[in-house]
Design a protein around this motif. Structure first.
Motif: not given
Ligand code: SF4
Ligand code: SF4
Length: 512
Positions: A453-455, A474-482
Motif C-alpha cells: 500500500y505504499c503509493e 520519495s516518501c511523502v509521509g502519508c503514513g499508510i504503511c504504518a
C-alpha cells in the motif's frame, strides 16, 4: 445497508450519464451582437465579420457542426495573412469558449440550474450513499482492503482502463479543446458569478470538480481510516487547503479585482509563478502585489527547507498540496498499483530530477527575457522553452498522465515521477531533515502490507526486515504503511538528526 449502497450507486451512475451526455446536447446560434461583445478588437472584427456572415443567425444542432463552420470562417479570414506570412496579424480564436457559451440555446441553457443540481449535487449524494453503509456493514477494527485485487476497478480490469481513458480524454479537452466542454462550463456560471463576479471558465469548472471529487472521496477516507487519527487529520487538512486556498481565496481575490493567487502553490510546482504576465500583474498591484511576490519567494527559499527539516516533505505532499490531496482521496483505491521494482525506482530518480532541472532552466530563460527584453537566450527562443514546458510537463505529465494513470499505475504517478517541487522537497528530506520512519524489525512478520500500500513504490518491508530507518527522498509521509501494519512496526517520527542514517533503536526496545 446493501440496498442503500445500490440505490446510491444507481443515483450516481444516472447523474454521471446525464453529465456525460451534456456536451452532445443543446443547440447553438451565434448572433453578430454576441460576437461583437466577445471580440472587442475592432480591427479583428472587421476581418472576421465578413467571413462569419453565413454563421451568424444560423441554428446548429450540435457543437461539432457549429465548430466546423466557425473554424472554417476563421481559416478563411486568416488565409491572406498566412499566405503573406504576416504571422503577427493572424487572429487567434481564443474566445471560442466564451462565444460557444454565449451562442448556446435550448435545453442546456434553459435548465442550467437543474442540471447543476443533478450533475454535481445529487451525484455527490449518490456517491456518499454508496460509501456510508461501509460504516455499518462490517464494524470491525482495522483497515479493510478486502477484494482489492479482485475488483476490476482497483486491479487494472477493463473498467479501470475505461476510467483511465475517461480521465485522459477529459484532460485533453480541458487543456486543448475547452469549447467542447462549454455545456459543462455553462452550468457553473451561477456559482462563478457569485464567487468571482464573472462568468465561468473551464478552470473554474475544473477547480470546482476538483473540490467536489475530493470532498466525496474524503468521506470514503474518513470511513476507511476512521480508527487512525493521523489519516483523519491529514484528510481534513488537504481538503481544507484545496477548498479554501486553491479554490475560494483565488476566486474571491478575482472578485475584488486583485491578483489571483493560490498561496500554498509553490514554484516550481506553480511553474507560471515567474512568467512575465504574473510578475507584471503582481508588481503593478502595489504593496499587496509585492507582498504576494515576496510570499512566493519566501516559501521557495525559506519555507520549504525549514519545514522539511522539521517535518519532512509530508508537511506539503500529504497535508497541503492539491495534487497530493487528489492522490490521497480519489487516488486512494489505486495506491496498491504503484510499481515497487528497482527499475521503477531508478527511472523515478532520473525523470523527477530531470524535470526539476528543466523547470529551473525554463524559469531562468523566462526571467532573462523579463529583465532584458531579449526574446532569445543562447540563441534559443525563451517563449518556446516555456511553451514546451507548459505543454509537456504542465498539461501532459501533471494532468493527462498524472491523474489519468491513477487506475493503471497508482495514485502518485505525477508526485513520484514528475513533480519538480517533490524533487526539491525530497533532496532536503534525504540529506537534512529530522523526519524518518523508524522500523522495529524484530516485530515484522513479513506480511508485506506496508509495501503493497505504499503509493510511492517503496519496498517498506525490506527496510523493516533490516531494521533500517526509511529516509527515502520519495516518501511523502502519508503514513499508510504504518496504518496497515498489523504489528506496529513502523512509526513516522521527527527526531534529532543524529543516528538518522543508522538503524534506530526505540527507547522501549533498549530496555530489552
Ligand atoms: S513509505 Fe509509508 S509513509 Fe512513505 S510514502 Fe510509502 S506508505 Fe507513505
Ligand atoms: S506491514 Fe508491518 S509486519 Fe507487515 S511486512 Fe510491513 S512492517 Fe512487516
Amino acid at each position: 445497508m446493501k440496498i442503500i449502497r445500490n440505490i446510491g450507486l444507481t443515483i450516481f451512475l444516472i447523474c454521471f450519464a446525464v453529465f456525460l451526455s451534456l456536451p452532445f446536447l443543446g443547440k447553438y446560434k451565434l448572433t453578430e451582437k454576441t460576437f461583437t461583445e466577445n471580440f472587442s478588437d475592432v480591427n479583428q472584427q472587421k476581418v472576421l465579420k465578413p467571413a462569419l456572415k453565413d454563421v451568424f443567425d444560423k441554428e446548429y444542432n450540435s457543437n461539432v457542426a457549429f465548430f466546423n463552420d466557425y473554424n472554417k470562417a476563421f481559416d478563411d479570414a486568416n488565409k491572406d495573412f498566412r499566405d503573406k506570412k504576416e504571422w503577427d496579424k493572424v487572429i487567434n480564436d481564443n474566445k471560442i469558449l466564451d462565444i460557444t457559451k454565449s451562442s448556446s440555446i435550448g435545453f442546456v441553457k434553459d435548465n442550467s440550474t437543474l442540471l447543476f443540481i443533478i450533475c454535481f449535487l445529487i451525484s455527490a449524494l449518490g456517491g456518499i450513499m454508496y460509501m456510508v453503509p461501509a460504516l455499518f456493514i462490517k464494524p470491525v477494527a482495522g483497515i479493510k482492503n478486502d477484494y482489492i485485487f479482485k475488483r476490476g476497478i482497483t486491479s487494472r480490469g477493463i473498467i479501470a482502463f475505461c476510467f483511465a481513458a475517461f480521465l485522459i480524454i477529459f484532460y485533453i479537452f480541458l487543456y486543448q479543446k475547452p469549447a467542447y466542454l462549454s455545456n459543462w462550463v455553462l452550468l457553473m456560471d451561477g456559482l462563478s458569478n457569485t464567487l468571482t463576479g464573472g462568468n465561468s471558465s473551464q478552470w473554474f469548472l475544473y477547480g470546482f470538480l476538483y473540490c467536489l471529487v475530493m470532498s466525496v472521496m474524503s468521506v470514503r477516507m474518513y470511513i476507511k481510516y476512521r480508527n487512525n487519527n493521523y489519516q483523519l487529520l491529514r484528510t481534513t487538512s488537504v481538503l481544507f487547503f484545496q477548498i479554501a486556498f486553491a479554490f475560494m481565496i483565488p476566486n474571491i481575490l478575482t472578485n475584488l479585482q486583485l491578483p489571483s493567487m493560490d498561496f500554498k502553490n509553490i514554484w516550481p510546482l506553480d511553474y507560471t509563478f515567474f512568467f512575465d504576465y504574473r510578475l507584471t500583474e503582481l508588481t503593478s498591484n502595489g504593496m499587496l502585489g509585492y507582498w504576494m511576490l515576496g510570499w512566493g519567494i519566501f516559501l521557495i527559499i525559506v519555507g520549504v527547507p525549514v519545514m522539511v527539516y522539521f517535518f519532512g516533505k509530508r508537511w506539503y505532499c500529504s497535508w497541503v498540496c492539491g495534487c497530493g490531496g487528489l492522490a490521497e482521496t480519489l487516488g486512494d483505491p489505486f495506491r496498491q498499483l504503484s510499481d515497487k521494482s528497482l527499475k521503477a525506482w531508478k527511472f523515478e530518480r532520473i525523470i523527477v530530477h530531470s524535470v526539476l532541472v528543466f523547470a529551473v532552466v525554463m524559469t531562468i530563460a523566462v526571467l532573462y527575457t523579463f529583465f532584458t527584453g531579449s526574446p532569445k537566450l543562447l540563441g534559443i527562443d525563451t517563449y518556446s522553452i516555456r511553451q514546451t514546458y507548459s505543454f509537456g510537463i504542465g498539461f501532459m505529465f501533471a494532468g493527462a498522465i498524472g491523474t489519468g494513470f491513477y487506475p493503471v499505475m497508482g495514485s502518485r504517478v505525477w508526485c513520484r515521477f514528475g513533480c519538480p517541487l517533490a524533487a526539491y522537497l525530497g533532496i532536503v528530506q534525504r540529506f537534512k531533515s529530522r523526519f524518518r520512519i523508524t522500523t522495529n524489525g524484530a516485530q515484522c512478520i513479513s506480511c508485506g502490507n506496508c509495501s503493497t500500500y505504499c503509493e510511492m513504490g517503496i519496498d517498506v518491508r525490506a527496510y523493516a526486515q533490516n531494521g533500517e530507518n526509511i529516509i527515502r527522498s520519495s516518501c511523502v509521509g502519508c503514513g499508510i504503511c504504518a496504518a496497515v501494519c498489523p504489528r506496529g512496526v513502523l512509526k513516522l517520527e521527527n527526531l534529532a538528526e543524529e543516528g538518522r542514517f543508522d538503524a534506530y533503536i526505540r527507547p522501549e526496545e533498549k530496555a530489552f
